[in-house]
Design an enzyme around this catalytic site. Structure first.
Site, short mmCIF file in Angstrom:
data_model
loop_
_atom_site.label_atom_id
_atom_site.label_comp_id
_atom_site.label_asym_id
_atom_site.label_seq_id
_atom_site.Cartn_x
_atom_site.Cartn_y
_atom_site.Cartn_z
CB SER A 94 -0.93 0.01 1.22
OG SER A 94 -0.19 -0.10 2.42
CG ASP B 33 -1.64 5.27 8.83
OD1 ASP B 33 -0.40 5.16 8.77
OD2 ASP B 33 -2.41 4.68 8.05
CG HIS C 8 -0.20 3.57 5.16
ND1 HIS C 8 -1.11 3.13 6.11
CD2 HIS C 8 -0.11 2.59 4.23
CE1 HIS C 8 -1.54 1.93 5.75
NE2 HIS C 8 -0.95 1.57 4.63
#
Length: 243
Positions: free
Chosen positions: A24, A196, A199
């Site tokens: 991600s 967060d 990330h």
């Protein structure tokens, strides 16, 4: 001259490309302020930056899909760099997140396997850059987990073990490596690099681009701009300039 005629007269332009392969952190890299977008901006008209990020993926899955994404072809020949950026999911705690967790030794073996595959399709080790997972800011990530009804499913010390394994694989395989886990923690408060706890934030993306560019610059900075600057196009005979 009609478009079809121009196409027949001109040689097909094949852009060099950089492939970003990861989880991600790579998939989100083309969002506003992302590191992939910033890299693409630096290389506009010189090189395509191709996002092959897959949210939630670990190296066990990545090594399976890699041959479907990159095969022996003209595209591989045009590939001037590949980043392999996994570990944030592999390092998930087995007892809390067994679906994404990959044991440390298997993680290293999977990275090695991917490097060997790229070399088998003639992408040499000097064009491959391994990137370690970034550090984990546990308190921030725990809030994200609790909001989803989960327990904290990663630890920074564990992520560090995977980062060290990534560095060892790069050394053993002869590739370059960007040890993001270590570099970011040179700042005592590395939380501003993360959105967060896991990330990258805009600042973290900017940090990554700066570090990554030091690995890419020697290979990519000399790439010419493709097609002439508009002021250099002959307005009376544009085909002479553009074909």
């Amino acid at each position: 001259m009609a478009v079809a005629e121009a196409g027949a007269c001109g040689r097909l332009l094949l852009w060099p490309r950089v492939v970003l392969f990861g989880d991600s952190i790579t998939e989100f890299s083309f969002q506003e302020g992302g590191w992939g977008a910033a890299l693409a901006s630096r290389l506009v008209r010189k090189c395509d930056v191709v996002n092959r990020g897959f949210s939630g993926y670990n190296t066990r899955w990545a090594k399976v899909v890699l041959p479907r994404l990159m095969g022996a072809s003209a595209a591989a020949e045009r590939t001037v760099a590949v980043t392999i950026f996994f570990g944030a999911n592999d390092s998930a705690l087995k007892d809390v997140n067994p679906q994404q967790h990959v044991p440390l030794e298997e993680y290293a073996a999977n990275l090695t396997s991917m490097v060997h595959y790229l070399k088998s399709i003639d992408i040499s080790e000097d064009r491959i850059i391994l990137i370690t997972p970034p550090p984990l800011q546990e308190s921030a990530w725990e809030k994200e987990c609790l909001a989803k009804g989960d327990k904290l499913n990663r630890r920074n010390a564990t992520t560090g073990e995977y980062a060290q394994a990534c560095v060892r694989v790069a050394r053993d395989c002869g590739t370059e490596v960007l040890d993001l886990w270590t570099l970011m923690q040179k700042d005592q408060d590395f939380s501003h690099y993360l959105s967060d706890g896991l990330h990258l934030s805009t600042k973290g993306s900017s940090f990554l681009v700066g570090q990554l560019w030091s690995h890419l610059e020697k290979r990519l900075s000399a790439l010419p701009s493709l097609l002439p600057y508009w002021r250099d196009v002959d307005p009376q005979d544009p085909e002479a300039s553009l074909l």
